[in-house]
Enzyme design. Structure first.
Site, PDB file in Angstrom:
ATOM      1  N   HIS A   1      -3.020   2.517  -5.548  1.00 40.38           N
ATOM      2  CA  HIS A   1      -3.725   1.312  -5.101  1.00 40.38           C
ATOM      3  C   HIS A   1      -4.046   0.382  -6.261  1.00 40.38           C
ATOM      4  CE1 HIS A   1      -5.217  -0.559  -1.499  1.00 40.38           C
ATOM      5  NE2 HIS A   1      -6.318  -0.922  -2.122  1.00 40.38           N
TER       6      HIS A   1
ATOM      7  N   HIS B   1      -3.975  -9.030   4.239  1.00 38.01           N
ATOM      8  CA  HIS B   1      -5.403  -8.925   4.499  1.00 38.01           C
ATOM      9  C   HIS B   1      -5.766  -9.648   5.795  1.00 38.01           C
ATOM     10  CE1 HIS B   1      -6.558  -8.201   0.006  1.00 38.01           C
ATOM     11  NE2 HIS B   1      -6.255  -7.099   0.633  1.00 38.01           N
TER      12      HIS B   1
ATOM     13  N   ARG C   1      -1.447  -2.180  -6.637  1.00 40.32           N
ATOM     14  CA  ARG C   1      -1.668  -3.291  -5.701  1.00 40.32           C
ATOM     15  C   ARG C   1      -2.704  -4.266  -6.271  1.00 40.32           C
ATOM     16  NH1 ARG C   1      -1.513  -4.726  -0.095  1.00 40.32           N
ATOM     17  NH2 ARG C   1      -3.557  -5.196   0.813  1.00 40.32           N
TER      18      ARG C   1
ATOM     19  N   ARG D   1       0.860  -1.178   0.000  1.00 43.75           N
ATOM     20  CA  ARG D   1       0.000   0.000   0.000  1.00 43.75           C
ATOM     21  C   ARG D   1       0.902   1.235   0.000  1.00 43.75           C
ATOM     22  NH1 ARG D   1      -2.038  -3.484   4.061  1.00 43.75           N
ATOM     23  NH2 ARG D   1      -4.172  -4.229   3.704  1.00 43.75           N
TER      24      ARG D   1
ATOM     25  N   TYR E   1     -10.357 -10.113  -5.910  1.00 43.38           N
ATOM     26  CA  TYR E   1      -9.396 -10.168  -7.016  1.00 43.38           C
ATOM     27  C   TYR E   1      -9.537 -11.422  -7.864  1.00 43.38           C
ATOM     28  CZ  TYR E   1      -7.190  -6.455  -4.337  1.00 43.38           C
ATOM     29  OH  TYR E   1      -6.949  -5.287  -3.657  1.00 43.38           O
TER      30      TYR E   1
ATOM     31  N   LYS F   1      -1.748  -2.214   7.991  1.00 41.62           N
ATOM     32  CA  LYS F   1      -2.883  -1.654   8.720  1.00 41.62           C
ATOM     33  C   LYS F   1      -2.954  -2.243  10.124  1.00 41.62           C
ATOM     34  CE  LYS F   1      -6.075  -0.423   5.000  1.00 41.62           C
ATOM     35  NZ  LYS F   1      -7.433  -0.654   4.438  1.00 41.62           N
TER      36      LYS F   1
END
Length: 304
Positions: A249, A275, A252, A150, A284, A174
């Site tokens: 993004h 994730h 990514r 990211r 995806y 994150k």
């Protein structure tokens, strides 16, 4: 007295708690600013009602008031901000319930295909990275397009995170979660070169891997501007992609799509992307027209 100062005066303690809580929870600076802006508007709508006395009706009324000028995605972000706000108050014992959890999120297009570049297009984009800081900027593109980072993760990258001997990178993702990922050999070579040519930082204590020409950590906005400049040049020579909304993004997205096209186990893709849930990675698994045609060629229709 401006609205901002008025809100800060009436709701000083809850706002202080929320600000501290977000920093402790590892929210990015961009998210903190967006969430605070949403919460300021929400608090203004309460008209001095104590936050612990507000209920589901107050939250829904606020969301409805914004509905005319905002879509489902924006509404859900606002709701997430209010949910986080109440979570912080509960954590600091300033509230006992989270009324925003009683409000359902809007249904968005769950199966909407993410915007991404095909593998050949991604390779072409790299040829448009130029200028005085080409090596640094190319390394940034490689980290996002071929390692799935990211933009915030690139921004937070320190010298100590790059393990040249091991060929890995420690990524602070994150929620302040660490993820060590193996790097392609060429990416290791580029990062080693960038490290060697790194601009002398303004402060001797600066640990940032990517440094701006002013000697400071390259900001998220600066990285986005670098990417936008490259994408604009790329689109000029590829008019068929003019309407494609390309961003950091989207690189990514391209990385994740490339892995799944190469039949990499989705659980591995989940770990590489950092994730929390495999459901996020599932977006995806889109199928393109060529794959559909290929699948249909396996069908033998009998002559009758």
């Amino acid at each position: 007295m401006t609205t901002k100062y008025y809100i800060e005066e009436v709701y000083a303690e809850p706002l202080q708690a929320f600000t501290i809580w977000m920093k402790q929870s590892g929210y990015t600076e961009t998210t903190r600013k967006e969430y605070l802006r949403e919460v300021y508007d929400y608090l203004f709508s309460l008209d001095e009602l104590p936050v612990q006395q507000a209920g589901k009706l107050n939250v829904v009324s606020f969301l409805v008031s914004k509905q005319e000028s905002a879509g489902d995605k924006t509404r859900n972000r606002t709701l997430s901000a209010i949910r986080s706000f109440y979570a912080s108050l509960i954590d600091f014992e300033l509230a006992t319930r989270n009324p925003a959890l009683e409000v359902k999120k809007s249904k968005t297009e769950k199966n909407k295909i993410p915007v991404y570049l095909e593998e050949q297009e991604l390779k072409k984009v790299l040829t448009y990275v130029d200028g005085r800081y080409r090596d640094r900027n190319l390394a940034i593109f490689l980290l996002m397009g071929y390692c799935g980072l990211r933009v915030g993760e690139v921004h937070r990258m320190n010298l100590s995170h790059f393990k040249k001997d091991k060929g890995t990178l420690e990524v602070l993702g994150k929620g302040r979660k660490w993820n060590e990922i193996p790097l392609p050999e060429l990416v290791v070579e580029y990062l080693a070169k960038v490290e060697e040519e790194r601009i002398q930082p303004y402060s001797a204590k600066e640990e940032a891997f990517f440094v701006s020409q002013k000697g400071r950590r390259l900001s998220i906005r600066q990285i986005q501007k670098i990417a936008a400049h490259v994408f604009d040049a790329f689109k000029q020579d590829h008019p068929q992609l003019t309407d494609m909304k390309l961003s950091c993004h989207k690189l990514r997205h391209s990385f994740a799509t490339m892995l799944l096209r190469n039949n990499v186990d989705i659980r591995v893709v989940k770990e590489l992307l950092g994730h929390a849930s495999i459901e996020t990675t599932m977006i995806y698994t889109h199928i393109n027209d060529e794959q559909k045609r290929s699948a249909m060629t396996t069908i033998e229709v009998p002559k009758v």
